[in-house]
Design a protein around this motif. Structure first.
Motif, PDB file in Angstrom:
ATOM      1  N   ARG A   1       0.850  -0.939   0.235  1.00 56.19           N
ATOM      2  CA  ARG A   1      -0.275  -0.039  -0.029  1.00 56.19           C
ATOM      3  C   ARG A   1       1.396   1.292  -0.194  1.00 56.19           C
ATOM      4  O   ARG A   1       0.408   2.075  -0.860  1.00 56.19           O
ATOM      5  CB  ARG A   1      -1.197  -0.064   1.222  1.00 56.19           C
ATOM      6  N   LYS A   2       1.754   1.122   0.299  1.00 53.38           N
ATOM      7  CA  LYS A   2       2.585   2.039   0.681  1.00 53.38           C
ATOM      8  C   LYS A   2       3.584   2.817  -0.821  1.00 53.38           C
ATOM      9  O   LYS A   2       3.757   3.821  -1.226  1.00 53.38           O
ATOM     10  CB  LYS A   2       4.085   2.384   1.677  1.00 53.38           C
ATOM     11  N   LYS A   3       3.043   1.633  -1.910  1.00 48.17           N
ATOM     12  CA  LYS A   3       3.779   2.232  -3.523  1.00 48.17           C
ATOM     13  C   LYS A   3       2.560   3.345  -3.347  1.00 48.17           C
ATOM     14  O   LYS A   3       3.286   4.009  -4.423  1.00 48.17           O
ATOM     15  CB  LYS A   3       3.422   0.731  -4.272  1.00 48.17           C
ATOM     16  N   ARG A   4       0.884   3.280  -3.177  1.00 48.92           N
ATOM     17  CA  ARG A   4       0.595   3.492  -4.058  1.00 48.92           C
ATOM     18  C   ARG A   4      -0.171   5.042  -2.920  1.00 48.92           C
ATOM     19  O   ARG A   4      -0.846   5.947  -3.250  1.00 48.92           O
ATOM     20  CB  ARG A   4      -0.883   3.380  -4.056  1.00 48.92           C
ATOM     21  N   PHE A   5       0.425   4.704  -1.728  1.00 46.57           N
ATOM     22  CA  PHE A   5      -0.526   6.309  -1.193  1.00 46.57           C
ATOM     23  C   PHE A   5       0.673   6.513   0.023  1.00 46.57           C
ATOM     24  O   PHE A   5       1.210   5.645   1.303  1.00 46.57           O
ATOM     25  CB  PHE A   5      -2.248   4.950  -0.375  1.00 46.57           C
ATOM     26  N   ASP A   6       0.220   7.727   0.979  1.00 49.61           N
ATOM     27  CA  ASP A   6       0.762   7.742   2.495  1.00 49.61           C
ATOM     28  C   ASP A   6      -0.101   7.769   3.363  1.00 49.61           C
ATOM     29  O   ASP A   6      -1.017   7.664   3.545  1.00 49.61           O
ATOM     30  CB  ASP A   6       1.438   9.245   2.211  1.00 49.61           C
ATOM     31  N   PHE A   7       0.619   7.410   4.898  1.00 52.87           N
ATOM     32  CA  PHE A   7      -0.165   6.767   5.855  1.00 52.87           C
ATOM     33  C   PHE A   7      -0.050   8.083   7.248  1.00 52.87           C
ATOM     34  O   PHE A   7       1.483   7.904   6.320  1.00 52.87           O
ATOM     35  CB  PHE A   7       0.698   5.585   6.319  1.00 52.87           C
ATOM     36  N   VAL A   8      -0.879   8.357   8.156  1.00 55.09           N
ATOM     37  CA  VAL A   8       0.305   8.604   9.089  1.00 55.09           C
ATOM     38  C   VAL A   8      -0.557   7.881  10.588  1.00 55.09           C
ATOM     39  O   VAL A   8      -1.914   7.746  10.087  1.00 55.09           O
ATOM     40  CB  VAL A   8      -0.621  10.111   9.497  1.00 55.09           C
TER      41      VAL A   8
END
Length: 308
Positions: A134-141
């Motif tokens: 998922r980190k390939k497509r999105f940023d996370f907090v």
């Protein structure tokens, strides 16, 4: 007669609205929790918003939540109009910090990735676990520890599911595309390599279908976020916890606000969350929904997750 019996089981075990329950010793009142906890405007967070970022709706923070009945994360109150839950409260804290009104949009689990990537939603807050893919497509907090639980019927002979060998030959309810499914599939590969019997995934999208599958014997267990399973136990008493693991098996992983990759909003969200963690509203939200055991001390951007 068979169809009638199925209907009776469904009616008996579908989760009905209960407006005062206890989870892990914490009493939860839906009546009180309808009123959101509010946060002060955070100027540092506002200043961290990239000038290039364009909100989906001007003056509002548009947040996707996947599903309508996943307590204590999100559900309708008794008026069937007011959306409440810990994820809704968390979205309110971020919106307040950024000086925006909150617009929560219920959607499906299959829809939120495209909606966030296309800018239809500014973010998704829906028990989404950080994963390598998922980190390939999105940023996370991050904002919550990810804890998963295996639940069975209260009278089941199954008393423990904690490792790969324990799922061999079982029929397990799991959400498609979730990290729970990824863990089960990895365990299944291990088992097959050892010559053990494969497990069978049961994909039931709503709570009523899950309850029917479990109580009728079509499924042996369901694998779900711990807080959701604990909520169900408190409501019905028809299930029991037989195993609990980290959502990033074999390592810990965290649930996170999910944003379009490189959108320019991730720093602002991190500052907003760290602000409410320091001022106490964050802890109030988790505690009043029975999720205090999953609290974090700091919000991180794109930490290691499932698959890293």
């Amino acid at each position: 007669m068979k169809i009638l019996n199925q209907i009776l089981v469904l009616l008996a075990f579908a989760v009905t609205p209960v407006f005062a329950i206890t989870i892990d010793g914490q009493e939860i009142s839906l009546e009180n929790n309808k009123v959101p906890i509010r946060a002060k405007t955070n100027e540092a967070a506002i200043n961290a918003i990239s000038p290039e970022f364009r909100f989906a709706n001007q003056g509002a923070l548009t947040v996707a939540v996947a599903g309508l009945n996943s307590p204590p994360l999100y559900m309708f109150a008794e008026d069937n109009r007011t959306l409440v839950g810990s994820e809704v409260d968390m979205a309110q804290l971020i919106a307040d910090s950024l000086g925006l009104t909150l617009k929560v949009v219920p959607t499906s689990w299959e829809d939120w990735p495209l909606g966030v990537a296309s800018g239809k939603y500014d973010m998704a807050i829906s028990n989404i676990t950080v994963t390598k893919d998922r980190k390939k497509r999105f940023d996370f907090v991050t904002y919550r520890k990810d804890s998963l639980g295996f639940f069975v019927k209260s009278d089941s002979s199954i008393n423990e599911i904690n490792q790969a060998e324990d799922i061999a030959g079982l029929k397990i309810i799991v959400g498609s595309g979730t990290n729970q499914e990824a863990i089960l599939l990895a365990w299944n590969e291990e088992n097959i390599a050892k010559g053990l019997e494969a497990f069978t995934p049961i994909y039931a999208k709503d709570d009523a279908a899950q309850s029917l599958a479990l109580q009728s014997g079509r499924a042996d267990a369901f694998f779900t976020p711990y807080v959701m399973g604990a909520w169900k136990i408190s409501q019905t008493g028809n299930t029991k916890l037989v195993g609990q693991i980290d959502g990033g098996w074999p390592n810990a992983a965290h649930v996170a606000v999910t944003l379009k990759k490189g959108s320019g909003l991730v720093d602002a969200v991190q500052i907003a969350l760290n602000g409410v963690m320091q001022s106490g509203e964050y802890q109030q939200v988790l505690s009043r929904w029975g999720e205090g055991q999953e609290a974090l001390s700091v919000a991180e951007i794109n930490p290691p997750g499932l698959g890293d």
